[in-house]
Design an enzyme around this catalytic site. Sequence first.
Site, mmCIF file in Angstrom:
data_model
loop_
_atom_site.group_PDB
_atom_site.id
_atom_site.type_symbol
_atom_site.label_atom_id
_atom_site.label_comp_id
_atom_site.label_asym_id
_atom_site.label_seq_id
_atom_site.Cartn_x
_atom_site.Cartn_y
_atom_site.Cartn_z
ATOM 1 N N ASN A 274 0.854 -1.179 0.000
ATOM 2 C CA ASN A 274 0.000 0.000 0.000
ATOM 3 C C ASN A 274 0.898 1.239 0.000
ATOM 4 O O ASN A 274 1.755 1.385 0.875
ATOM 5 C CB ASN A 274 -0.900 -0.025 1.244
ATOM 6 C CG ASN A 274 -1.845 1.154 1.314
ATOM 7 O OD1 ASN A 274 -1.413 2.309 1.272
ATOM 8 N ND2 ASN A 274 -3.126 0.891 1.421
ATOM 9 N N ALA A 275 0.717 2.128 -0.973
ATOM 10 C CA ALA A 275 1.606 3.289 -1.126
ATOM 11 C C ALA A 275 1.557 4.214 0.085
ATOM 12 O O ALA A 275 2.583 4.793 0.469
ATOM 13 C CB ALA A 275 1.257 4.053 -2.394
ATOM 14 N N CYS A 335 -6.540 12.260 -10.993
ATOM 15 C CA CYS A 335 -7.491 12.041 -12.085
ATOM 16 C C CYS A 335 -8.928 12.137 -11.597
ATOM 17 O O CYS A 335 -9.856 11.742 -12.303
ATOM 18 C CB CYS A 335 -7.245 10.682 -12.755
ATOM 19 S SG CYS A 335 -7.492 9.276 -11.653
#
Length: 391
Positions: A274-275, A335
């Site tokens: 998980n970033a 985004c």
Amino acid sequence: MANVILRNMNIKRILDGHPWVYRTEIDRIEGDYIPGDIVNVLTHKKEFIGKGYINLKSMISVRILTRDPEEEIDEEFFRRRIKRAWEYRKKVMEDLNSCRVVFGEGDFLPALIVDKFGDYLVIQTLSLGIDKYKETIVKLLVEILNPKGIFERNDVNVREIEGLPQQKGFLYGKFDPVQQFKENGIKFWVDMENGQKTGYFLDQKENRRAIQNYVKGAEVLDCFSHTGSFAVHALHYGAKRVEIVDISEEALEMAKKNVELNGYQQRAEFIRENAFDLLRRYDREKKKFDTVILDPPAFTKSKETVKDALRGYKEINLRALKIIREGGFLITCSCSQHIRPDMFLNTVKEAASDAKRTIRLVEQRTQAKDHPILLASEETQYLKCLILQVF
């Protein structure tokens, strides 16, 4: 043809060129129609605005196709629009091996998406009105672009709102849906059948090319790497080493294939994590990078969760800023359509303040030119990309 009469309310948005008519803006409908039919859209004074297709199951009840009362919505109409979209790409894009051929409202063909990967096309017909013309659209794409094959990726939830089934499969030709294509001269694999959206995110094409000056000779951390598109570009442009991070095992496997396809595996490391957790851990460990790339999926799909999304963006940018060496670069993206460019920029500024880092804006970018922005429709501008130097 039925007439959709709008309420006597503020319809400046529609008159200025926005193609959507919401259900709440309709006063009444005169005449018979079935969902998906072409209807006239009129003001409350019965002045002509445009023609579009109707479906009251959707909150976006009419999507306007033309403002010309004499223009018929037939095969020739779609031929003109698709040709115009393709001619535009040929004029503005340096590389047509991979590009978005039709960008829905941005190309005056609401709810139609067509992506090109080498000799193959992927299409999405995301509303009932455009889906009724799918067979015609496929015929015209074969005529105009002469692809080897066309694949349908209509396995998306929005179709159910329109009363349409989710489905995917071959529309023209039989072929392996996993194919090679090139982006900015670099080779990639695309899985047209099972990849995200149409198989690959083409909207960052120009932003990925723009990173070359900020990754050469650098130690790079690429978070939310997905199939490694930014990472492979960084390696191609001479990065010393790239850590490629994603939580999805399937995405990382495709990233490995893309790195190997270009022969860069000696300078790449793959981390499944998980970033958010990784960035916090690297901050604690005082680990440093020359360049950090953040290209996460959309953190919000609605206006109601914008505040939560902004907290998420602030967190990842704050952590990233803390681990960038003096004079290094942060390449950060959003985004999320509901996050306006000014919101995103301010959130990154707040993150820098909390991280006690000074940042200067090098480039403020948006989606590639094959995703044209219709100024009358703010929804067509959704991608934000900031390149910042960190001190």
